[in-house]
Write a protein that holds these residues in place. Structure first.
Motif: not given
Length: 377
Positions: A145-147, A211-217, A365-371
């Motif tokens: 989760e890239f804290h 699964t990768v989530k990217i936000v506000d790109f 680009a902001y990578f929110d998490y990798v699962m």
């Protein structure tokens, strides 16, 4: 009232108490519990929206909550209306079982004792039966989760960085990995095969979903993209799969409803499969947005890219922003190498320097998490 009761029931089922605590750690645990029982995947942001009353859940999300609370699954789903009816029945039973104050008769005392002992006996029996059942296999392999995202901290958690560029290593948003669309690419058949701050980690699975989530790109120039890579054990540029959200072509202008509109940035999904330095498959799918002339394009609030791999095969799917239908299936095909690493990267403008020179600013680009989860064979 329904949402308040829903929050209490959800919290009690996962944590066995009603003391709700607002924190990402607990939201993630709820996501795992729902995924483990029902097979449905919700993001921690969806859980946060419910617990913190940020917005109302969608009908589909309410049905997933109901399925989880009523003991269902994807093959045996429930609706939110089923949950509301169960709540109403529960309230009715409580009202009927309330005893007026005063002395109890012998019969009343015996009945009350039975009502007290039955749940206790049932709980003990359920605990015994549960302990006798074989443990379920753990589908979840790892979650990032890239804290904290300094190079040293990422390396401690198993990540490495190719072509580190400190000038563009500006982690400007807490809880996300920030990568910029710098000039370059990661493949062998292009003139410039450099992509800066390429982050990668061992995959350690042969049957799994990533699964990768990217936000506000907000890509706006040709070739800008945020991507997942699958790489072979040698990190060879000649063998990789790139799955990305990208700007796919130039802008076009057309008339629509008496106004001039712009198809501003033909954004879409792209899959690029390269084997031994040769492109064996390339597919792209447009997601066109229409803006009034002069209006600024909007950043994509949420992009989720998913790759499922099994020996010799891959399959992709995606969600762009809110989608009550869930993931949309995309490209699938043959996998000509054994993926050993997963990579995250942003690619910039003009990957072929002699043909398309760089013409746009580098954007984040902001990578929110990798699962990474295990999947059926």
């Amino acid at each position: 009232m329904p949402n308040e009761q829903l929050k209490k029931d959800l919290w009690k089922k996962v944590f066995c108490n009603e003391s709700i605590v607002k924190h990402n750690h607990y939201y993630r645990d709820i996501c795992y519990a729902i995924k483990e029982q029902t097979g449905f995947l919700l993001s921690k942001d969806t859980i946060r929206n419910l617990i913190e009353d940020r917005n109302k859940p969608s009908p589909r999300t309410l049905d997933i909550y109901a399925t989880f609370l009523l003991g269902g699954s994807q093959g045996n789903p429930f609706t939110f209306q089923d949950y509301l009816e169960r709540c109403q029945q529960r309230e009715t039973n409580v009202a009927e079982n309330q005893t007026p104050s005063g002395a109890l008769s012998d019969d009343q005392g015996k009945k009350k004792l039975v009502f007290i002992l039955l749940p206790v006996c049932f709980t003990i029996l359920a605990a015994v039966l549960f302990s006798m059942q074989p443990k379920k296999s753990e589908k979840h392999i790892w979650l990032e989760e890239f804290h904290t995202n300094s190079p040293a901290e990422l390396q401690h958690r198993g990540w490495e960085i190719i072509d580190f560029d400190s000038t563009y290593w500006n982690q400007i948003r807490d809880g996300s990995l920030t990568l910029f669309t710098q000039y370059g690419d990661y493949s062998s058949n292009l003139i410039d095969s450099t992509v800066h701050n390429f982050v990668y980690r061992k995959l350690d699975c042969t049957h799994c979903e990533i699964t990768v989530k990217i936000v506000d790109f907000n890509p706006y120039n040709r070739y800008q993209q945020a991507a997942i890579y699958l790489l072979d054990s040698n990190l060879n540029r000649s063998n990789n799969i790139r799955f990305s959200f990208a700007v796919l072509g130039p802008d076009t202008i057309f008339e629509h409803r008496t106004k001039t509109h712009r198809v501003h940035n033909n954004r879409g999904i792209q899959i690029f499969n390269q084997v031994n330095g040769r492109t064996v498959h390339f597919t792209e799918q447009l997601r066109v947005q229409i803006y009034d002339k002069g209006e600024l394009p909007l950043a994509e609030k949420e992009i989720r890219l998913k790759i499922k791999i099994t020996p010799g095969h891959y399959q992709t799917a995606y969600i762009i922003n809110d989608s009550i239908e869930g993931f949309t299936s995309f490209e699938k095909g043959n996998l000509h190498f054994s993926p050993a690493y997963i990579g995250l990267a942003c690619l910039g403008n003009g990957v072929k320097a002699s043909t398309y020179p760089s013409s746009g600013d580098d954007i984040p680009a902001y990578f929110d998490y990798v699962m990474v989860e295990g999947c059926d064979r």
